[in-house]
Scaffold this motif. Sequence first.
Motif, PDB file in Angstrom:
ATOM      1  N   TYR A 103       0.652   4.253  -2.579  1.00  0.00           N
ATOM      2  CA  TYR A 103       0.402   5.613  -2.087  1.00  0.00           C
ATOM      3  C   TYR A 103       1.390   6.591  -2.729  1.00  0.00           C
ATOM      4  O   TYR A 103       1.029   7.683  -3.180  1.00  0.00           O
ATOM      5  N   SER A 104       2.663   6.185  -2.802  1.00  0.00           N
ATOM      6  CA  SER A 104       3.695   7.036  -3.413  1.00  0.00           C
ATOM      7  C   SER A 104       3.408   7.240  -4.890  1.00  0.00           C
ATOM      8  O   SER A 104       3.486   8.364  -5.398  1.00  0.00           O
ATOM      9  N   LEU A 105       3.109   6.153  -5.591  1.00  0.00           N
ATOM     10  CA  LEU A 105       2.842   6.264  -7.023  1.00  0.00           C
ATOM     11  C   LEU A 105       1.622   7.149  -7.275  1.00  0.00           C
ATOM     12  O   LEU A 105       1.617   7.980  -8.188  1.00  0.00           O
ATOM     13  N   ILE A 156      -5.813   1.697  -2.104  1.00  0.00           N
ATOM     14  CA  ILE A 156      -5.637   3.022  -1.510  1.00  0.00           C
ATOM     15  C   ILE A 156      -6.299   4.088  -2.356  1.00  0.00           C
ATOM     16  O   ILE A 156      -6.107   4.153  -3.573  1.00  0.00           O
ATOM     17  N   THR A 197       0.497   9.562  -5.382  1.00  0.00           N
ATOM     18  CA  THR A 197       0.868  10.949  -5.080  1.00  0.00           C
ATOM     19  C   THR A 197       1.747  11.524  -6.186  1.00  0.00           C
ATOM     20  O   THR A 197       1.452  12.565  -6.761  1.00  0.00           O
ATOM     21  N   TYR A 198       2.840  10.841  -6.495  1.00  0.00           N
ATOM     22  CA  TYR A 198       3.864  11.436  -7.356  1.00  0.00           C
ATOM     23  C   TYR A 198       3.509  11.365  -8.840  1.00  0.00           C
ATOM     24  O   TYR A 198       4.018  12.158  -9.633  1.00  0.00           O
ATOM     25  N   LEU A 199       2.615  10.418  -9.224  1.00  0.00           N
ATOM     26  CA  LEU A 199       2.083  10.445 -10.591  1.00  0.00           C
ATOM     27  C   LEU A 199       0.898  11.406 -10.698  1.00  0.00           C
ATOM     28  O   LEU A 199       0.542  11.821 -11.792  1.00  0.00           O
ATOM     29  N   GLY A 200       0.298  11.742  -9.553  1.00  0.00           N
ATOM     30  CA  GLY A 200      -0.860  12.634  -9.569  1.00  0.00           C
ATOM     31  C   GLY A 200      -2.135  11.946 -10.031  1.00  0.00           C
ATOM     32  O   GLY A 200      -2.940  12.536 -10.741  1.00  0.00           O
ATOM     33  N   ILE A 202       0.812  -1.224   0.000  1.00  0.00           N
ATOM     34  CA  ILE A 202       0.000   0.000   0.000  1.00  0.00           C
ATOM     35  C   ILE A 202       0.849   1.281   0.000  1.00  0.00           C
ATOM     36  O   ILE A 202       0.595   2.172  -0.810  1.00  0.00           O
ATOM     37  N   PRO A 203       1.862   1.428   0.871  1.00  0.00           N
ATOM     38  CA  PRO A 203       2.577   2.712   0.858  1.00  0.00           C
ATOM     39  C   PRO A 203       3.333   2.965  -0.449  1.00  0.00           C
ATOM     40  O   PRO A 203       3.572   4.118  -0.804  1.00  0.00           O
ATOM     41  N   VAL A 204       3.704   1.916  -1.160  1.00  0.00           N
ATOM     42  CA  VAL A 204       4.329   2.091  -2.473  1.00  0.00           C
ATOM     43  C   VAL A 204       3.285   2.599  -3.474  1.00  0.00           C
ATOM     44  O   VAL A 204       3.555   3.514  -4.267  1.00  0.00           O
TER      45      VAL A 204
END
Lengths: 222, 222
Positions: A50-52, A71, A54-57, A46-48
């Motif tokens: 979450y990062s994708l 998520i 966020t950072y891909l938008g 999940i946190p990976v």
Amino acid sequence: MIKLVLSDVDGTLTDNRRVFSTRAAEEIRKIQAHGITVSLVSGNVIPVMYSLRTYLGLSAPLFAENGGSMIADDITSFFSMEKPALFFDHLQNKGLARGILTNRWRLCSMGYDPTPGREREILALAGEFQVDITNSGFSWHILNQGQNKGFALLHLIKMFKLRPEEVLVIGDNLNDMPMFQESVKKAVPANAEPELKAKADYVSKLPYGDGASEILSSLDSF
Amino acid sequence: MIKLVLSDVDGTLTDNRRVFSTRAAEEIRKIQAHGITVSLVSGNVIPVMYSLRTYLGLSAPLFAENGGSMIADDITSFFSMEKPALFFDHLQNKGLARGILTNRWRLCSMGYDPTPGREREILALAGEFQVDITNSGFSWHILNQGQNKGFALLHLIKMFKLRPEEVLVIGDNLNDMPMFQESVKKAVPANAEPELKAKADYVSKLPYGDGASEILSSLDSF
């Protein structure tokens, strides 16, 4: 007309060392800006995702643990950790496998590195423990029965009230097979496994992120 | 000659909504391929830095929780969760703050959203609980005393046996100040806070990821 794209991550949007394709990132943002829903599904945690997200938008929910957890603004786990954890402990006690770094962030699956030569033994034991085994091409995972990328696909189809032919799935490895269903559109990069190529509506001549980028830039042809 | 770049993430390599700049991603990969060590430090959590390290293809250790924890092949936490957790519980019990989604993945800090109008009250209480408060521009964090991005900077300088003038730091917000030390080179995108601009050797005319990209593409000038 494609209204939703569901893509695998590692080996599909990345290269063979898991480095993310910036071209694929740009294409993903472009099609989302054109009103197409983009979701990702991975064996990762999940946190990976979450990062994708966020950072891909990305605005759609993304799926971790081969579809077992999701998520969006919040985290949902559709399965329990009980059976995967029990089987993993068994493998570890018998010296058949070692855990991987991301296990501390898992909600309903376990990742492992099999002891060399013992892979088949693990597969043979899985049924007894009522778990499924899958391999993303980057690591092995213990899943609950019914926990797979097809589960994520069906969840999205219901959530966004789509007809299956409005959905394009993209993947490269055997753990992507459960989302390569008859009724949806399917495309693969050149590095995909033969089993996926055989089912695909379109096989890119380009591998990895370049293949996915080409697919994403020609959604009108599906 | 710059041998190591240490950059903030949110607002520096991303836009104002935290979408990562693909141009910055390309520049980061390019300078790493030229033999320059690239590390990142963020208020965010270890699994988010794990994702960035994987998907950007970085080989150096990266720092989470404002420098308090580090990920390379393994995870290291340099501080404990005791004091941040104690202070966070206190804030929550007094109705002064709410936790954020990523707290479940933290090792030595807590993130919070302050109850509107109660921000100063929180800052006033922090000393009593022997914790530091910082704001990344995206969220508020409770840290151990001495846990900041300057700590990460010093760790890297020791680890790679560098002279401070061989290091370039890039950041945009007040939680980047502890790494804006006299002896290292400092650069900022156009959106940086005035306090950082005042200390910087170079201020890009471009904001966010475009500013960082410009800085990364002209390392020879430092």
